[in-house]
Scaffold this motif. Structure first.
Motif, PDB file in Angstrom:
ATOM      1  N   SER A 177       0.823  -1.209   0.000  1.00 54.25           N
ATOM      2  CA  SER A 177       0.000   0.000   0.000  1.00 54.25           C
ATOM      3  C   SER A 177       0.858   1.261   0.000  1.00 54.25           C
ATOM      4  N   GLN A 178       1.949   1.239   0.775  1.00 52.30           N
ATOM      5  CA  GLN A 178       2.847   2.393   0.795  1.00 52.30           C
ATOM      6  C   GLN A 178       3.431   2.652  -0.583  1.00 52.30           C
ATOM      7  N   THR A 179       3.786   1.569  -1.270  1.00 49.99           N
ATOM      8  CA  THR A 179       4.381   1.712  -2.600  1.00 49.99           C
ATOM      9  C   THR A 179       3.389   2.266  -3.600  1.00 49.99           C
ATOM     10  N   LEU A 180       2.109   1.888  -3.454  1.00 47.30           N
ATOM     11  CA  LEU A 180       1.081   2.368  -4.375  1.00 47.30           C
ATOM     12  C   LEU A 180       0.938   3.886  -4.335  1.00 47.30           C
ATOM     13  N   LEU A 181       1.217   4.490  -3.190  1.00 45.26           N
ATOM     14  CA  LEU A 181       1.191   5.950  -3.105  1.00 45.26           C
ATOM     15  C   LEU A 181       2.555   6.555  -3.398  1.00 45.26           C
ATOM     16  N   ALA A 182       3.618   5.933  -2.878  1.00 48.26           N
ATOM     17  CA  ALA A 182       4.947   6.528  -2.982  1.00 48.26           C
ATOM     18  C   ALA A 182       5.449   6.564  -4.422  1.00 48.26           C
ATOM     19  N   VAL A 183       5.241   5.494  -5.178  1.00 49.22           N
ATOM     20  CA  VAL A 183       5.763   5.438  -6.547  1.00 49.22           C
ATOM     21  C   VAL A 183       5.114   6.495  -7.445  1.00 49.22           C
ATOM     22  N   PRO A 184       3.770   6.630  -7.459  1.00 46.55           N
ATOM     23  CA  PRO A 184       3.195   7.706  -8.275  1.00 46.55           C
ATOM     24  C   PRO A 184       3.677   9.094  -7.848  1.00 46.55           C
ATOM     25  N   MET A 185       3.817   9.327  -6.539  1.00 45.79           N
ATOM     26  CA  MET A 185       4.288  10.632  -6.077  1.00 45.79           C
ATOM     27  C   MET A 185       5.705  10.913  -6.574  1.00 45.79           C
ATOM     28  N   TYR A 186       6.562   9.908  -6.526  1.00 48.01           N
ATOM     29  CA  TYR A 186       7.934  10.129  -6.995  1.00 48.01           C
ATOM     30  C   TYR A 186       7.968  10.325  -8.511  1.00 48.01           C
ATOM     31  N   LEU A 187       7.148   9.587  -9.237  1.00 50.74           N
ATOM     32  CA  LEU A 187       7.085   9.780 -10.688  1.00 50.74           C
ATOM     33  C   LEU A 187       6.577  11.179 -11.038  1.00 50.74           C
ATOM     34  N   LEU A 188       5.629  11.682 -10.257  1.00 49.31           N
ATOM     35  CA  LEU A 188       5.153  13.047 -10.469  1.00 49.31           C
ATOM     36  C   LEU A 188       6.253  14.065 -10.171  1.00 49.31           C
ATOM     37  N   TYR A 189       7.075  13.763  -9.183  1.00 44.98           N
ATOM     38  CA  TYR A 189       8.221  14.623  -8.881  1.00 44.98           C
ATOM     39  C   TYR A 189       9.177  14.685 -10.066  1.00 44.98           C
ATOM     40  N   GLU A 190       9.486  13.530 -10.639  1.00 45.74           N
ATOM     41  CA  GLU A 190      10.377  13.497 -11.796  1.00 45.74           C
ATOM     42  C   GLU A 190       9.732  14.189 -13.003  1.00 45.74           C
ATOM     43  N   LEU A 191       8.421  14.020 -13.162  1.00 43.61           N
ATOM     44  CA  LEU A 191       7.721  14.703 -14.245  1.00 43.61           C
ATOM     45  C   LEU A 191       7.822  16.214 -14.085  1.00 43.61           C
ATOM     46  N   ALA A 192       7.683  16.694 -12.856  1.00 42.05           N
ATOM     47  CA  ALA A 192       7.795  18.133 -12.608  1.00 42.05           C
ATOM     48  C   ALA A 192       9.197  18.627 -12.942  1.00 42.05           C
ATOM     49  N   LEU A 193      10.216  17.844 -12.635  1.00 43.80           N
ATOM     50  CA  LEU A 193      11.584  18.247 -12.972  1.00 43.80           C
ATOM     51  C   LEU A 193      11.774  18.304 -14.488  1.00 43.80           C
ATOM     52  N   LEU A 194      11.166  17.368 -15.208  1.00 43.67           N
ATOM     53  CA  LEU A 194      11.266  17.402 -16.671  1.00 43.67           C
ATOM     54  C   LEU A 194      10.583  18.646 -17.242  1.00 43.67           C
ATOM     55  N   VAL A 195       9.429  18.993 -16.698  1.00 45.18           N
ATOM     56  CA  VAL A 195       8.731  20.196 -17.146  1.00 45.18           C
ATOM     57  C   VAL A 195       9.562  21.435 -16.856  1.00 45.18           C
ATOM     58  N   CYS A 196      10.177  21.473 -15.678  1.00 51.53           N
ATOM     59  CA  CYS A 196      11.025  22.613 -15.322  1.00 51.53           C
ATOM     60  C   CYS A 196      12.235  22.706 -16.249  1.00 51.53           C
ATOM     61  N   ALA A 197      12.825  21.558 -16.568  1.00 53.10           N
ATOM     62  CA  ALA A 197      13.993  21.568 -17.464  1.00 53.10           C
ATOM     63  C   ALA A 197      13.630  22.031 -18.860  1.00 53.10           C
ATOM     64  N   ARG A 198      12.383  21.747 -19.264  1.00 57.18           N
ATOM     65  CA  ARG A 198      11.966  22.114 -20.625  1.00 57.18           C
ATOM     66  C   ARG A 198      11.540  23.568 -20.738  1.00 57.18           C
ATOM     67  N   PHE A 199      10.871  24.071 -19.706  1.00 58.01           N
ATOM     68  CA  PHE A 199      10.252  25.396 -19.850  1.00 58.01           C
ATOM     69  C   PHE A 199      10.793  26.467 -18.890  1.00 58.01           C
ATOM     70  N   LEU A 200      11.468  26.060 -17.803  1.00 59.10           N
ATOM     71  CA  LEU A 200      11.890  27.032 -16.798  1.00 59.10           C
ATOM     72  C   LEU A 200      13.397  26.985 -16.611  1.00 59.10           C
ATOM     73  N   PRO A 201      14.110  28.033 -16.963  1.00 53.74           N
ATOM     74  CA  PRO A 201      15.541  28.079 -16.702  1.00 53.74           C
ATOM     75  C   PRO A 201      15.791  28.308 -15.213  1.00 53.74           C
ATOM     76  N   ASP A 202      16.934  27.825 -14.747  1.00 53.64           N
ATOM     77  CA  ASP A 202      17.304  28.042 -13.344  1.00 53.64           C
ATOM     78  C   ASP A 202      17.524  29.515 -13.078  1.00 53.64           C
ATOM     79  N   ARG A 203      17.083  29.955 -11.867  1.00 50.19           N
ATOM     80  CA  ARG A 203      17.284  31.343 -11.468  1.00 50.19           C
ATOM     81  C   ARG A 203      18.252  31.381 -10.291  1.00 50.19           C
TER      82      ARG A 203
END
Length: 248
Positions: free
Chosen positions: A222-248
């Motif tokens: 059960s822990q994995t069912l929540l933790a894995v999607p949350m971590y994948l969403l974290y990585e997805l957010a980093l990909l979006v930031c790398a594509r559209f948002l330069p570091d400040r």
């Protein structure tokens, strides 16, 4: 006596604040009407709605077990409570529309094109989190608790306690699925750089499993069912930031 008069700038500011207050009152009233209207439409089906909400636990309970009511008014009030929350979730697009109109009225023109995608993405992720909790996590959770029977103890869950637990779980998952929005906002505003978030991956990986342990029953699956999607969403957010948002 000398008359007091406001300078043009103060008068313009006062008119702007008054217009904003009137717009806020109007939108709040319309949001209440939307929610109340959805509730009235669903009210005749309150018993059926509660049966749908209770389906995950009913399918998981042992043979011969059932939901019970500890309070006299619970059989009447609990379906109404479930219907209200279903009406809230169902009318969320209309509520978000009025929130967007408020933001559109108060936000500078250069920022308006950003606000709407954020609202739409946040609503979508919230619904995905709620659906994931209701259709995947809750059946597993109820199955886990149903198998934890003690000798000579019959499982009979109170309907109020069940509804509170269900609402808490789906709301928690809806909030947890907001992680990409939070990550994108803090990178966009420059509070934290994308490089720092990438370096924090091991800590984030640990944190999502801790959150999973808090929000789900004490089993690794059960822990994995929540933790894995949350971590994948974290990585997805980093990909979006790398594509559209330069570091400040």
């Amino acid at each position: 006596m000398s008359s007091l008069s406001l300078d043009p700038e103060s008068a313009r500011l006062g008119k702007t604040l008054l217009a904003g207050a009137l717009e806020l009152r109007s939108r709040a009233f319309k949001m209440i009407l939307c929610l109340f209207g959805a509730f009235l439409v669903l009210l005749p089906f309150a018993d059926q709605i509660f049966q749908i909400v209770a389906d995950p636990i009913m399918r998981s309970m042992p043979e011969g077990s059932s939901l019970i009511s500890k309070q006299v008014a619970s059989p009447f009030l609990t379906p109404l409570r479930a219907t209200f929350w279903v009406a809230l979730f169902g009318s969320m697009p209309l509520l978000l529309y009025h929130i967007w109109k408020l933001i559109d009225a108060w936000t500078p023109a250069s920022k308006r094109r950003v606000a709407l995608p954020f609202i739409a993405a946040s609503a979508t992720l919230f619904y995905v989190g709620v659906a994931f909790a209701f259709f995947v996590i809750l059946p597993i959770v109820f199955k886990f608790f149903a198998t934890r029977e003690l000798a000579d103890v019959k499982v009979m869950t109170d309907i109020n306690a069940f509804l509170s637990f269900t609402l808490g779980m789906v709301f928690a998952f809806g909030i947890a699925f907001q992680m990409p929005i939070v990550i994108i906002i803090i990178v966009w505003t420059g509070l934290v750089s994308r490089r720092a978030l990438k370096n924090a991956r091991p800590y984030v990986f640990l944190a999502v499993f801790v959150i999973g342990a808090i929000l789900t029953p004490p089993d690794l699956f059960s822990q994995t069912l929540l933790a894995v999607p949350m971590y994948l969403l974290y990585e997805l957010a980093l990909l979006v930031c790398a594509r559209f948002l330069p570091d400040r």
